[in-house]
Design an enzyme around this catalytic site. Structure first.
Site, mmCIF file in Angstrom:
data_model
loop_
_atom_site.group_PDB
_atom_site.id
_atom_site.type_symbol
_atom_site.label_atom_id
_atom_site.label_comp_id
_atom_site.label_asym_id
_atom_site.label_seq_id
_atom_site.Cartn_x
_atom_site.Cartn_y
_atom_site.Cartn_z
ATOM 1 N N LYS A 57 0.697 -0.994 0.177
ATOM 2 C CA LYS A 57 -0.040 -0.019 0.084
ATOM 3 C C LYS A 57 0.640 1.202 0.113
ATOM 4 O O LYS A 57 0.860 1.602 -0.526
ATOM 5 C CB LYS A 57 -1.169 -0.147 1.401
ATOM 6 C CG LYS A 57 -2.188 -0.760 1.010
ATOM 7 C CD LYS A 57 -2.989 -1.243 2.279
ATOM 8 C CE LYS A 57 -4.027 -2.765 2.373
ATOM 9 N NZ LYS A 57 -4.455 -2.879 3.468
ATOM 10 N N GLN A 101 -4.657 -2.160 9.458
ATOM 11 C CA GLN A 101 -3.935 -3.136 9.098
ATOM 12 C C GLN A 101 -4.945 -3.369 9.928
ATOM 13 O O GLN A 101 -4.547 -4.260 11.370
ATOM 14 C CB GLN A 101 -2.652 -3.496 9.295
ATOM 15 C CG GLN A 101 -3.216 -4.142 7.518
ATOM 16 C CD GLN A 101 -3.423 -4.544 6.505
ATOM 17 O OE1 GLN A 101 -3.105 -3.222 5.835
ATOM 18 N NE2 GLN A 101 -3.977 -5.190 6.008
ATOM 19 N N ASP A 124 -10.875 2.990 4.114
ATOM 20 C CA ASP A 124 -11.415 1.823 4.359
ATOM 21 C C ASP A 124 -12.745 1.529 4.098
ATOM 22 O O ASP A 124 -13.451 0.085 3.676
ATOM 23 C CB ASP A 124 -10.420 0.827 5.085
ATOM 24 C CG ASP A 124 -9.920 -0.187 4.363
ATOM 25 O OD1 ASP A 124 -9.008 0.053 3.441
ATOM 26 O OD2 ASP A 124 -8.580 -0.507 5.657
#
Ligand code: NAD
Length: 288
Positions: A57, A101, A124
């Site tokens: 990422k 994460q 997200d």
């Protein structure tokens, strides 16, 4: 005869590259106004797979001109410390997106952590506000993996409206948002999961079959309708080190009309849609 036909392979790397080129253009337009999008990436613990995802990422961010800020914590981090960091990032004008994460170590509440991220920076798409937006078909940050699948279908010119879609997997991260996004696009959607009896009786009806279960070879050719579009979200590491999806690729490609490979299908799209959401956030904040 149909028996020798093989499916078109949907190239997620190529579609990703096109979308990333568009991302660069958007970042350049923001730069002309003195804005550089920023993504904060929070990693807790030292899970090797998570470390790889986070590195990918960060690299993708730098490729398109997004700044990334890394915040690493040990696996035994105090929940209050983590929450305080997220709150600081919420208030930081240089941060447009915050990504924590997953998975998190068991002593941390995923729900609390995700709730702490400002809905305005929830790139997200896991905050309850954005989940609610998805339910009513009005969301700013669609979750990256299902968003990537939708973009793949769009780029391939695959019609969704009126199609029978079967989603195998009902997680909050992939299956459920996937089903909502395709229903929003007027597909007839069926969701299957680990407790579904006789999975094949559902999958065989699918014009578009999306599989996100995390089980190698879950989908065999006899479970797939001839001519179906098959999207394999699964990522499984076999004992011999090979990376495979949830679909028997070699078998099913002889029956499907289009199929995504693993790797090189949905995976690259997930990271790309994170870039898209981060840039969208920067554009929104700049417009305020
Ligand atoms: P999860 O474990 O949270 O959910 C799995 C879902 O599949 C559950 O709803 C479960 O009921 C269902 N399931 C499990 N076994 C099944 C079976 N035998 N039959 C029918 N349904 C079954 O997983 P997740 O986070 O949704 O991820 C699913 C898969 O997708 C994993 O392999 C994961 O690595 C992969 N994934 C890939 C990407 C990507 O970018 N390509 C992103 C996220 C997840």
């Amino acid at each position: 005869m149909h028996a020798t036909a093989t499916a078109r392979i949907i190239d997620g790397v190529a579609v990703s590259a096109k979308i990333r080129a568009d991302c660069k253009g958007r970042v350049e337009r923001l730069a002309r106004r003195g804005i550089k999008p920023g993504l904060a990436v929070v990693l807790v613990g030292s899970d090797p797979a998570s470390a790889v995802y986070v590195r990918n990422k960060e690299r993708a961010c730098s490729d398109v001109g997004i700044r990334s800020f890394r915040h690493d914590f040990s696996a035994d981090v105090d929940p209050e410390t983590l929450v305080a960091t997220i709150e600081r990032l919420n208030a930081d004008p240089g941060v447009d997106g915050i990504l924590v994460q997953l998975p998190l170590p068991p002593h941390l509440s995923v729900a609390r952590v995700l709730r702490t991220i400002s809905a305005e920076k929830d790139v997200d798409g896991f905050h309850l506000y954005n989940v609610g937006g998805l339910v009513v078909g009005d969301t700013v940050f669609p979750p990256c993996t299902p968003y990537g699948v939708v973009k793949l279908l769009e780029h391939e010119g695959i019609r969704v409206e009126g199609q029978n879609v079967v989603v195998v997997g009902a997680s909050n991260i992939v299956g459920k948002p996937m089903a909502l996004m395709l229903m929003q696009r007027d597909a007839t959607v069926c969701i299957c999961h680990a407790k579904t009896r006789d999975l094949a009786q559902f999958t065989i009806l699918a014009d578009i079959l999306v599989v996100a279960a995390g089980k190698p070879n879950l989908i065999l050719p006899q479970m797939v309708k001839t001519g179906a579009v098959v999207i394999d979200v699964g990522i499984n590491r076999l004992a011999d080190g090979r990376l495979v999806g949830d679909v028997d690729f070699e078998g099913v490609r002889r029956k499907a009309s289009s199929i995504t490979p693993v790797p090189g299908g949905v995976g690259p799209m997930t990271v790309t849609m994170l870039l898209v959401n981060t840039i969208t956030s920067a554009e929104r904040r700049q417009a305020e």
